[in-house]
Scaffold this active site. Structure first.
Site, PDB file in Angstrom:
ATOM      1  N   ARG A 122      52.903  20.194 -90.224  1.00  0.00           N
ATOM      2  CA  ARG A 122      52.992  20.769 -88.785  1.00  0.00           C
ATOM      3  C   ARG A 122      51.229  20.379 -88.698  1.00  0.00           C
ATOM      4  NH1 ARG A 122      54.249  24.645 -91.979  1.00  0.00           N
ATOM      5  NH2 ARG A 122      52.620  26.348 -92.410  1.00  0.00           N
ATOM      6  N   HIS A 142      64.550  21.910 -98.365  1.00  0.00           N
ATOM      7  CA  HIS A 142      63.788  22.189 -96.700  1.00  0.00           C
ATOM      8  C   HIS A 142      62.247  21.003 -97.044  1.00  0.00           C
ATOM      9  CE1 HIS A 142      59.612  24.647 -95.445  1.00  0.00           C
ATOM     10  NE2 HIS A 142      60.739  25.135 -94.488  1.00  0.00           N
ATOM     11  N   SER A 158      60.434  19.114 -89.465  1.00  0.00           N
ATOM     12  CA  SER A 158      60.721  20.242 -89.582  1.00  0.00           C
ATOM     13  C   SER A 158      62.668  19.655 -90.635  1.00  0.00           C
ATOM     14  CB  SER A 158      61.313  21.882 -89.239  1.00  0.00           C
ATOM     15  OG  SER A 158      61.362  22.540 -90.092  1.00  0.00           O
TER      16      SER A 158
END
Length: 296
Positions: free
Chosen positions: A107, A103, A89
């Site tokens: 995952r 951003h 992240s």
């Protein structure tokens, strides 16, 4: 492809991204903080601060596992008794209002009942929206998506528009990007192909950011523009604390608070009933964020 291999490659991805971001920034260097989770697993959080471009940034890797708690089962609607989750992240907050916040996360999650999926996304949050820069960002994202499935970009772009939205403000967080979740055997792609898509997206990240940073890093700015940046950072914080799924999962799963909240800006402001000057760049940005846009 097993979960251990995915975890190892996500760790390598973290290091690759950090090396490239140090090159892009030019002066900032990452420091690493390793942590352990009592219930199982841990991670390595790498942070950078007070660089030439990045005022505060983090690239976090985590690999956690253990029993599914009652809170996780209730809040996250999980089945199964044990889980495994790993990912990378990233959030970067620049020191210049003319460089956007960016951003990204990728995952992987699996349960002991055989259920597994990939998730992630990338989005851009300019303090001042320049449509042409948003177009370039989206076209490059589409190019990554199209290498795997041409239906990815339109679906994931719409998903991002819906996800990165502040309903209490009736505005998007920024100019969007792509977002996806619970991908397993969708789109005729197998597990390894979906994983390769996640890695490809991650490896594209520093170069997508480099283009956006280079377009604004040398622009001068005023104190009022800096204050506007802090207002927009406040919106960013509102989304992450109220709506972000990764933040919620980290908190409900007993993750490390410092690493979960590394996405918070270094400084943010809220002013009661703030109204930008009519027809100013600030007012134009707010108006833009209340509309839907096509970038192709």
């Amino acid at each position: 492809m097993n979960k251990e291999t995915i975890g190892q490659e996500f760790r390598a991805l973290q290091l690759f991204i950090c090396n490239e971001l140090e090159r892009v920034d030019g002066s900032g260097k990452f420091s690493e903080d390793a942590w352990e989770r009592t219930e199982g697993g841990g991670g390595k959080t790498r942070t950078i601060r007070k660089g030439s471009v990045i005022e505060k940034g983090g690239v976090a890797f985590s690999e956690v596992y253990g029993p599914v708690s009652e809170e996780m089962r209730t809040q996250l609607k999980l089945e199964g008794n044990h889980f495994y989750a790993t990912g990378v992240s990233i959030v970067l907050h620049p020191n210049n209002p003319h460089v956007p916040i960016i951003h990204m996360n990728v995952r992987y999650f699996e349960l002991d009942n055989g259920i597994h999926w990939f998730g992630g996304g990338i989005d851009l949050t300019p303090h001042y929206v320049i449509h042409e820069q948003a177009v370039s960002f989206h076209r490059k994202l589409r190019a990554v998506c199209n290498k795997y499935d041409e239906s990815f970009y339109p679906k994931f772009k719409e998903w991002a528009d819906d996800y990165f939205y502040l309903p209490h403000r009736s505005e998007t967080r920024g100019v969007g990007g792509i977002f996806f979740d619970h991908l397993n055997n969708h789109f005729q792609l197998n597990k390894e192909q979906l994983f390769r898509f996640c890695v490809d997206l991650g490896e594209s990240f520093p170069f997508l950011y480099e283009e956006q940073a280079d377009l604004g890093r040398n622009k001068t700015f005023t104190e009022s523009e800096k204050q506007w940046m802090n207002y927009r950072r406040g919106r960013y914080a509102e989304f992450n604390l109220a709506f972000d799924r990764g933040t919620k999962f980290g908190l409900y799963s007993g993750g490390r608070t410092e690493s979960i909240l590394m996405s918070m800006p270094p400084v943010a402001e809220w002013e009661y009933n703030y109204q930008p000057e009519e027809n100013s760049l600030e007012e134009q940005t707010l108006r833009y964020l209340k509309e839907k846009h096509s970038y192709l």
